[in-house]
Design a protein around this motif. Structure first.
Motif, PDB file in Angstrom:
ATOM      1  N   UNK A  41       2.603 -11.234  15.613  1.00 55.08           N
ATOM      2  CA  UNK A  41       3.451 -10.085  15.912  1.00 55.08           C
ATOM      3  C   UNK A  41       4.069 -10.247  17.299  1.00 55.08           C
ATOM      4  N   UNK A 445      -5.601  -3.961  11.091  1.00 59.60           N
ATOM      5  CA  UNK A 445      -5.913  -2.915  12.066  1.00 59.60           C
ATOM      6  C   UNK A 445      -6.779  -1.816  11.458  1.00 59.60           C
ATOM      7  N   UNK A 449      -5.083   1.373   4.297  1.00 58.16           N
ATOM      8  CA  UNK A 449      -4.044   1.572   3.295  1.00 58.16           C
ATOM      9  C   UNK A 449      -3.968   0.391   2.338  1.00 58.16           C
ATOM     10  N   UNK A 450      -5.033  -0.364   2.205  1.00 63.08           N
ATOM     11  CA  UNK A 450      -5.026  -1.553   1.334  1.00 63.08           C
ATOM     12  C   UNK A 450      -4.691  -1.183  -0.103  1.00 63.08           C
ATOM     13  N   UNK A 451      -5.060   0.034  -0.483  1.00 61.70           N
ATOM     14  CA  UNK A 451      -5.039   0.362  -1.892  1.00 61.70           C
ATOM     15  C   UNK A 451      -3.753   1.005  -2.360  1.00 61.70           C
ATOM     16  N   UNK A 452      -2.947   1.462  -1.404  1.00 60.98           N
ATOM     17  CA  UNK A 452      -1.882   2.365  -1.831  1.00 60.98           C
ATOM     18  C   UNK A 452      -0.543   1.659  -1.971  1.00 60.98           C
ATOM     19  N   UNK A 454       2.507  -0.396  -2.184  1.00 56.44           N
ATOM     20  CA  UNK A 454       2.705  -1.843  -2.236  1.00 56.44           C
ATOM     21  C   UNK A 454       1.551  -2.582  -1.563  1.00 56.44           C
ATOM     22  N   UNK A 455       0.612  -1.855  -1.051  1.00 55.42           N
ATOM     23  CA  UNK A 455      -0.558  -2.510  -0.464  1.00 55.42           C
ATOM     24  C   UNK A 455      -0.417  -2.619   1.042  1.00 55.42           C
ATOM     25  N   UNK A 456      -1.056  -3.619   1.571  1.00 50.53           N
ATOM     26  CA  UNK A 456      -1.255  -3.750   3.008  1.00 50.53           C
ATOM     27  C   UNK A 456       0.066  -3.940   3.750  1.00 50.53           C
ATOM     28  N   UNK A 457       0.352  -3.063   4.727  1.00 48.83           N
ATOM     29  CA  UNK A 457       1.577  -3.249   5.506  1.00 48.83           C
ATOM     30  C   UNK A 457       1.502  -4.455   6.431  1.00 48.83           C
ATOM     31  N   UNK A 458       0.298  -5.004   6.580  1.00 49.94           N
ATOM     32  CA  UNK A 458       0.132  -6.162   7.463  1.00 49.94           C
ATOM     33  C   UNK A 458       0.160  -7.477   6.686  1.00 49.94           C
ATOM     34  N   UNK A 467       6.135  -8.440   0.827  1.00 50.72           N
ATOM     35  CA  UNK A 467       5.209  -8.318   1.960  1.00 50.72           C
ATOM     36  C   UNK A 467       4.317  -9.553   2.124  1.00 50.72           C
TER      37      UNK A 467
ATOM     38  N   UNK B  43       7.145   0.304   5.460  1.00 48.94           N
ATOM     39  CA  UNK B  43       6.955   0.326   4.008  1.00 48.94           C
ATOM     40  C   UNK B  43       6.680   1.740   3.503  1.00 48.94           C
ATOM     41  N   UNK B  44       6.409   2.642   4.394  1.00 54.31           N
ATOM     42  CA  UNK B  44       6.233   4.040   3.986  1.00 54.31           C
ATOM     43  C   UNK B  44       7.500   4.866   4.242  1.00 54.31           C
ATOM     44  N   UNK B  70      -0.218   1.961  10.953  1.00 53.91           N
ATOM     45  CA  UNK B  70      -0.421   0.532  10.648  1.00 53.91           C
ATOM     46  C   UNK B  70       0.041  -0.368  11.786  1.00 53.91           C
ATOM     47  N   UNK B  71       0.676   0.185  12.795  1.00 52.11           N
ATOM     48  CA  UNK B  71       1.112  -0.546  13.984  1.00 52.11           C
ATOM     49  C   UNK B  71       2.218  -1.572  13.709  1.00 52.11           C
ATOM     50  N   UNK B  72       2.704  -1.668  12.474  1.00 48.85           N
ATOM     51  CA  UNK B  72       3.654  -2.735  12.158  1.00 48.85           C
ATOM     52  C   UNK B  72       4.931  -2.605  12.977  1.00 48.85           C
ATOM     53  N   UNK B  75       4.348  -3.240  16.713  1.00 44.80           N
ATOM     54  CA  UNK B  75       4.138  -4.634  17.116  1.00 44.80           C
ATOM     55  C   UNK B  75       5.353  -5.521  16.872  1.00 44.80           C
ATOM     56  N   UNK B  76       6.285  -5.068  16.052  1.00 41.63           N
ATOM     57  CA  UNK B  76       7.412  -5.932  15.720  1.00 41.63           C
ATOM     58  C   UNK B  76       8.713  -5.545  16.405  1.00 41.63           C
ATOM     59  N   UNK B 119      -8.748   2.132   1.334  1.00 42.33           N
ATOM     60  CA  UNK B 119      -9.182   0.745   1.472  1.00 42.33           C
ATOM     61  C   UNK B 119      -9.996   0.572   2.731  1.00 42.33           C
TER      62      UNK B 119
END
Lengths: 527, 463
Positions: A41, A445, A449-452, A454-458, A467, B43-44, B70-72, B75-76, B119
């Motif tokens: 990042x 981090x 949100x792994x499950x929701x 489209x999944x993981x934003x990371x 993604x 993504x949200x 999610x900090x995305x 960080x970007x 998750x």
């Protein structure tokens, strides 16, 4: 290349089924060298930030004095851009002779804790632990004490976070030679291969679907590099994993997704997954959104529907039934070791002993506070006991039964750093399984949100076609290799401070531990 | 197989802006307007939502805090202009017992009727006070099938309120005494009256309608009885405080349950109610003050068939300097009733401090037959528990303006989500009937016991 199987190729041929020999592909090779793997990042999250006021005359003194290369400038620019704050060691720098705040002729600098750090982490994984894990994954070393990262314990207020090692006042004479961190997985003396791994941990089961292809492969490559294992999870055995066959544990779970005789025959270890610690008694659950085209094809399921792996095995209602299952796998794969993964109910000790008598080589107990791709919050918090209670309970019961040295006890569910590894082993485990720590190394981090959607934003726990490709495989494998290196080095330091020559000597040494709520008479030795 | 208990639900979105944990701080100065702005990549899609929110803002009392943390983007961002902050409104929700996490999860359940799933691993404390100091058990390999979660088998959550005699009396082949009346509820839940400080006129009709929709029973103070349709009375239980006159006989006969405040004349009042409606089940409400536990046990020795013990809103003993928690008080009452051989003669309803679905299961394990709830239903209506409820006050949830359908929908959703979670924990335990879970402490593990058995044994001097 290191090989966990103590077999020469000709022996392997006698053990491997014919069809496996025919379809066996060249195995991937990978060294375990540490290489820098900086964050992917643009802006790293830092513990401290540097505030520069209007008195700054841009003399550049701070750049010349700083040993950590925090201050940066670009040619053609007059003003300082945002520095590399994540490299700043903060107020502890004040005791050195290169503290920019004191040396600034204009007194224009100030160091403060980053207010955003409050948004990172939780009780189990505080911000310091996440940041320290990132440094380990980046550099292959644990962060220097100068950073002041309190990463050895979390803030949960119980279990590992209340346990401390009692390091001796006077460290024993230097342990000469290498400290042994290897772990033998087959202790049954049943004619099946001896398998030794170089570090007392292996990677947890994460299915394709719950995590991305890149994540799975990165874990597999790190397992090859460190001569340990990764696990397919219950989402099936991807063809892409075949070059790593010798370092893969394939899971036979209740959903039996992708389980075939040929996949069982490929691997040195087959794991029966009865339950997982985060959702004991509830089976597996891949939410519909994550059942993408590639996942549906792999699991031979309909696109977009939620996939349940029911609980329990409907063919197992007794230890005898369990034995029948184990015999089936042993028959299908003559070289395989059997691992039985169970969670931690109150009778986990009975289950472990029963599983041993059924013929398992590895009893894998998964505690309640581990991670998973999707679990009901009520289950994660409330069902089954934390692993810290289960380890000594199972260890003690196996000892009382006189079978402790004939079975390997593996613990998982909340192993976050090398200190947790050492504590779990001191409580009675032989080794551990890790999962979340690997994901944190890849940049997780823990936003949950792994499950929701489209999944993981990371880009770690997702199979979304947009993604998932954002993470580079070589980078990811290096991050995990570096993490393993840092953990092993720290584990060796812990063993040396305790005067032990091998990780095996640490097993069950609760006398080397203390609990803050049950203090011994003498408390000054606490680390 | 009996017909399954099923609650019809539909998503009911919040009326007010969501109070999330995180907000994005956008330091727009120095933005280079780059073409690949991270805000578009969220993504949200929260940045776009925030812009729309601000554009249409009519009320400035709530900012946009719905970031997922999610900090995305942080960080970007090419210029590093974004950062995350904790929402101070979120941090100030509720109080030490009704934490922001409890309030937020209740809101989500009331909105979606779904079991909260997330998750990564558990993020909370290892254990805690009250109900957090116990874990429920699960069955591993060797216990009976537990297929109820996905519907192949039926996990029953129904309970009875009333006396269950140990044996029947016959004379000349005929029943000598009538079998006592029982009230059957499909879920171990009684909808209790709102505490005085939260008693809003719009809530009672909604609670009664919710009770009807979920086939439960709502307690209603007879002094402030709202207008009731005859068809609703089956799902209403009148609460008769001390000194309150007997209810209208016609209305009383339509109900199944009545609750009477404990007092010196409680036996006479029960008799008076039974004179009017012999088939009614009478519950005695006992405040869990310093002598509440003993009083409950003593009542059970008499002719009382159901006791509703109520702690304060935090689940603590009422008015005590060092209060006991409701879980411990339930265990004490349950044990004493067993020792007195009265346990099956009386139904024990526990209220106060039941904040999450897991508390229902845990209270039942500790010995209650069922629990009563009130505040979770109020929180489901987006209440902040800030106690600014006075008419014309600055209630952030604007509860004075709520509509009946919204209230009923949200309360129903919450009860459905709790039911789903109850099935989850029971399924994990291998239990197919909640009646059998009552007092089965073998299905739970207590923090103090595990600490002592594990670490106490290992680390106490001399061991």
């Amino acid at each position: 290349m290191a090989n966990c199987l103590h077999l020469d190729p000709s022996e392997l041929e006698t053990l491997l089924p014919e069809n496996t020999l025919k379809t066996r592909v060249p195995q991937y090779e990978c060294d375990r060298q540490v290489r820098p793997a900086p964050s992917r990042f643009r802006n790293e999250i830092s513990k401290y930030i540097l505030l520069r006021n209007e008195n700054c005359i841009h003399c550049g003194k701070c750049m010349t004095v700083c040993q950590h290369k925090v201050h940066v400038t670009y040619s053609g620019y007059k003003l300082f851009p945002k520095g590399r704050y994540h490299q700043c060691i903060g107020p502890s720098c004040a005791k050195t002779d290169h503290y920019c705040v004191d040396l600034c002729p204009q007194r224009a600098l100030q160091i403060a804790e980053n207010p955003m750090i409050k948004c990172l982490g939780d009780f189990r994984w505080p911000a310091d632990m996440i940041l320290a894990t990132w440094i380990m994954a980046q550099t292959g070393e644990v962060p220097s004490a100068d950073y002041g990262y309190d990463y050895e314990c979390g803030d949960s207020g119980g279990g590992f976070d209340r346990l401390r090692f009692q390091f001796p006042d006077n460290p024993p004479a230097d342990i000469e030679g290498e400290v042994d961190t290897t772990l033998e997985l087959n202790r049954r003396d049943d004619g099946r291969p001896r398998i030794t791994i170089d570090v007392p941990w292996y990677g947890g089961g994460m299915s394709f679907g719950s995590v991305s292809n890149t994540t799975q492969l990165a874990k597999a490559r790190a397992a090859v590099a460190w001569n340990t294992f990764t696990c397919t999870g219950e989402g099936g055995y991807m063809e892409r994993l075949r070059p790593y066959d010798d370092h893969v544990i394939t899971q036979v779970a209740t959903g039996l997704f992708g389980v075939r005789e040929e996949t069982i025959q490929r691997v040195p270890i087959v794991e029966f997954k009865y339950a997982q610690g985060a959702k004991p008694g509830l089976g597996g659950h891949l939410l519909g959104d994550k059942n993408t085209v590639s996942v549906a094809r792999m699991r031979e399921a309909v696109l977009g529907i939620s996939l349940f792996s029911p609980f329990p095995f409907h063919s197992v209602y007794s230890i005898e039934d369990h034995m029948k299952h184990i015999d089936w796998i042993k028959h299908v794969n003559r070289r395989a070791l059997i691992s039985t993964k169970v969670s931690t109910p109150t009778d986990v000790d009975m289950v472990a002993v029963g599983s041993y008598y059924a013929g398992t080589h590895i009893v894998h107990i998964d505690g309640g506070y581990g991670g998973t791709g999707a679990a009901p919050d009520i289950a994660k918090k409330n069902i089954a006991m934390p692993i810290e209670y289960a380890i000594p309970k199972v260890h003690g019961f196996l000892e009382a039964e006189g079978v402790r040295d004939a079975v390997t006890l593996i613990a998982s569910g909340g192993i976050r750093n090398p200190y947790d590894v050492a504590k779990a082993i001191a409580l009675g485990a032989d080794g551990v399984v890790i999962g979340t720590a690997e994901l944190v190394a890849l940049g997780c981090v823990r936003c949950s949100r792994c499950e929701s959607g489209r999944g993981c934003p990371r880009s770690i726990a997702t199979t979304d076609p947009e993604l998932a490709p954002k993470m580079d495989l070589e980078w990811a494998q290096q991050r995990i290799i570096n993490l393993y290196h840092a953990w092993r080095q720290e584990l060796i330091r812990i063993l040396r401070r305790l005067g032990l020559r091998s990780v095996g000597e640490l097993r069950g040494r609760t006398d080397l531990l203390m609990h803050l709520d049950f203090p011994p008479d003498k408390t000054e030795d606490i680390q | 197989m009996p017909e399954k208990y099923h609650i019809e639900t539909r998503p009911i979105p919040p009326r007010r802006p969501r109070v999330g944990k995180y907000g994005i701080v956008d330091w727009r100065e120095d933005c280079c307007r780059c073409h690949n702005c991270v805000k578009k990549a969220c993504i949200y899609d929260r940045h776009r939502e925030e812009t729309n929110y601000i554009r249409n803002l009519t009320d400035v009392d709530a900012l946009f805090f719905d970031c997922m943390g999610c900090f995305s983007c942080v960080q970007d961002c090419a210029k590093g202009l974004l950062s995350l902050s904790l929402n101070p409104v979120y941090e100030n929700l509720g109080n030490a017992y009704w934490t922001p996490e409890i309030i937020r999860t209740t809101w989500l359940q009331a909105e979606t009727a779904k079991i909260p799933v997330s998750g990564a691993g558990y993020k909370g404390r290892f254990s805690g006070p009250g109900f957090d100091a116990m874990w429920t058990d699960m069955s591993e390999i060797v216990r009976p099938t537990r297929d109820g979660i996905h519907g192949r088998e039926y996990i029953s959550t129904s309970v009875d309120i009333g006396r269950k005699p140990a044996f029947l009396h016959f004379e000349q082949g005929e029943l000598a005494r009538p079998i006592p009346a029982l009230v059957d509820l499909p879920m171990p839940l009684l909808i209790d009256m709102m505490p005085d400080q939260y008693r809003l006129s719009r809530l009672e009709p909604a609670m009664i309608k919710t009770a009807r929709k979920t086939d439960l029973i709502a307690l209603v103070d007879y002094r402030s009885l709202p207008k009731l349709a005859r068809s609703q009375l089956r799902h209403v239980a009148f609460y008769l405080d001390q000194g309150v006159k007997m209810p209208d006989a016609d209305m009383l006969r339509q109900t199944r349950l009545v609750e009477i405040a404990d007092g010196p004349d409680v036996a006479e009042r029960i008799d008076a109610v039974k004179q009017i409606h012999p088939e009614i089940v009478a519950v005695v409400r006992v405040a869990l003050t310093s002598d509440g536990v003993e009083r409950a046990v003593k009542l059970a020795e008499g002719e009382v068939e159901a006791i509703h013990v109520v702690a304060d809103l935090q689940g603590n003993e009422v008015g005590a300097e060092r209060p006991r928690f409701i879980k411990d008080m339930i265990r004490k009452i349950h044990r004493d009733l067993i020792e007195n051989s009265r346990r099956d003669e009386v139904t024990l309803i526990a209220g106060g401090g039941i904040a999450l679905a897991e508390h229902t299961a845990k209270a039942v394990i500790c010995g209650a037959d069922l629990v009563s709830i009130n505040l979770p239903l109020l929180i489901g209506l987006e209440c902040h528990l800030c106690r600014r409820c006075e008419p014309g006050g600055s209630c952030p949830a604007k509860l004075e303006q709520v509509e009946l359908d919204y209230c009923v929908g949200r309360m129903t959703n919450l009860i459905a989500a709790w039911h789903g979670q109850l099935i989850e924990v029971m399924g994990a335990m291998g239990m197919r009937e909640i009646r059998r879970l009552r007092g089965d402490v073998g299905r739970a593990m207590f923090f103090e016991d595990l600490e002592e058995q594990t670490f106490g044994k290992l680390f106490t001097s001399g061991s």
